[in-house]
Design an enzyme around this catalytic site. Sequence first.
Site, PDB file in Angstrom:
ATOM      1  CE1 TYR A  17      23.373  11.299  24.675  1.00  0.00           C
ATOM      2  CE2 TYR A  17      23.761  10.401  22.486  1.00  0.00           C
ATOM      3  CZ  TYR A  17      24.106  10.493  23.820  1.00  0.00           C
ATOM      4  OH  TYR A  17      25.164   9.787  24.299  1.00  0.00           O
ATOM      5  CB  CYS A  18      17.066  14.694  20.061  1.00  0.00           C
ATOM      6  SG  CYS A  18      15.755  15.728  19.416  1.00  0.00           S
ATOM      7  N   PRO A  19      14.449  12.330  20.220  1.00  0.00           N
ATOM      8  CG  PRO A  19      12.365  11.283  20.040  1.00  0.00           C
ATOM      9  CD  PRO A  19      13.678  11.431  19.343  1.00  0.00           C
TER      10      PRO A  19
ATOM     11  CB  ILE B 295      17.266   9.005  16.124  1.00  0.00           C
ATOM     12  CG1 ILE B 295      16.727   8.244  14.917  1.00  0.00           C
ATOM     13  CG2 ILE B 295      18.243   8.168  16.909  1.00  0.00           C
ATOM     14  CD1 ILE B 295      17.797   7.923  13.898  1.00  0.00           C
ATOM     15  CB  SER B 296      16.081  14.051  15.401  1.00  0.00           C
ATOM     16  OG  SER B 296      16.747  14.295  16.596  1.00  0.00           O
TER      17      SER B 296
END
Lengths: 82, 380
Positions: A17-19, B295-296
């Site tokens: 979902y992120c990034p 992911i972040s």
Amino acid sequence: MSDLAQVDKTVDARGSYCPGPLMELIKTVKAASVGQVIEVLSSDQGSAKDIPEWVKKVGHELIYNEKAQDGDYWRIAVKKVK
Amino acid sequence: MSKDVVILGGGTGGTMVANHIARTMRNEVRSGEITITQITSSDKHIYQPSFLFVAINHARVQDYTRSQKSLLSTGVNLVVDTATKIDAASNTITLQSGKTVSYDILVIATGAYPDFSSVPGLAEAADNFYTPEGAEKLRDKLLSFEGGKIVITIDVPHKCPVAPMELVFMLDDLYRRKGIRDKVDLLYTYPIGRLHSLEPCANWAAPKFEELGINSEIFFNVESVDPDKKVVKTVEGSEVPFDILISIPAHRGAKVIQESGLGDEGGFIPTNRHLLKAEGHDNIYVLGDATNLPISKAGSTAHYEADVVAENIISELRGLPPSHYYDGKVFCFVEAGLDSATYITFSYDKPPAPVPDSEMIHWFKLAFNEMYWLSVRGML
Ligand SMILES: Cc1cc2nc3c(=O)[nH]c(=O)nc-3n(C[C@H](O)[C@H](O)[C@H](O)COP(=O)(O)OP(=O)(O)OC[C@H]3O[C@@H](n4cnc5c(N)ncnc54)[C@H](O)[C@@H]3O)c2cc1C
């Protein structure tokens, strides 16, 4: 058709979902050489729309954009042309 | 024969793993059955999220710096040195001092670093708040700024995905309070087609930008910067002038990863997304910003991963198979000004949901900035 194109690198961005898949693609395209084909796997339906939009804006080439036969995700391939 | 666990990197992830194993296996450490060694470049530990507050003079770097030794549980041997080569074939690490350290199990938590040479002209023209020196230099400029155009650019990959957006809200608030907001043009840019990669975050920010008069340009990927003319050019064909350019450049993994042939082209280590082992290396775990996971890159990611890595190593040391699996969980606070914030949480299969911002969440974030020191010691 995915099986006809030669893919130089596949980025598995499923569950990101992120990034997110487009950011993963941008990162990979920047590091790639001109002429290479990058494939992204995305579980986010939005990718089928926003990846082609970016590819068009920058002027790369969309090779394919399709839902995978073996699961609930998309395979999108892009050729770096400049 | 003792089993040697070596943790490379003394930041958020490496310190949490070292403390978790040392506390749980204190008897085995005491009896000499296992040794736990942390190798890290600096004897200081700096809390990086403080840089955001340093840039607007709401925090000082020295207040968010501790000695690394003071954060480690008894039983962890600290070696302050820089690794220059990891030889996965012989299970050894070479250090700058010339020493060699061998391991049975290696944990890599060497982080990610902004690469100012990733775009021509960037190093000369741009300011940043991703390094302590950068944040202090930017603070001096921002505090004496009397008007003009501030442009924020973001490249991928980078750590703390919400920090640039937080900064723009804080700058808006800062210049309102100073009474010069009408003289400051704030332009926030973003690489993809919305204001943030997290859709709820982008949707939450859009009306706020509108209301506050914060300008934005999306599909903005910097190609080059002209330091003399003070203009930034994008891959998409845009050209934007600036007075101050605040840039979050593309990050790379640590040099030692690239030089040991363990990383991808960006120096990030291909990592199994659930077990957190380096692909192809059964005795190497990876966590935090050093992985190639999509992911972040955030402290909270490193925190959740640290529990999985530590528990799996404890299992392996006790003769059990690793049975803890990382689910991709991330949690981030998002500052919405100088005294309001929201938060967002998600995992590989749970999308993020928005929460309205409030003053209370802002105080939680500030409280967490202090509680970090307990968290990294493993007490929280
Ligand atoms: C401005 C800013 C704001 C942030 N805000 C937030 C936030 O609000 N929330 C959040 O969750 N995260 C935030 N982060 C991100 C967070 O700080 C990082 O994601 C986190 O520190 C990652 O932990 P890590 O252990 O992977 O790496 P790090 O904490 O960076 O640690 C890496 C360690 O490796 C060591 N090392 C590197 N190479 C070598 C070598 N060759 N030999 C020996 N040691 C080596 C370094 O010395 C360091 O100790 C922010 C970051 C910045 C810059």
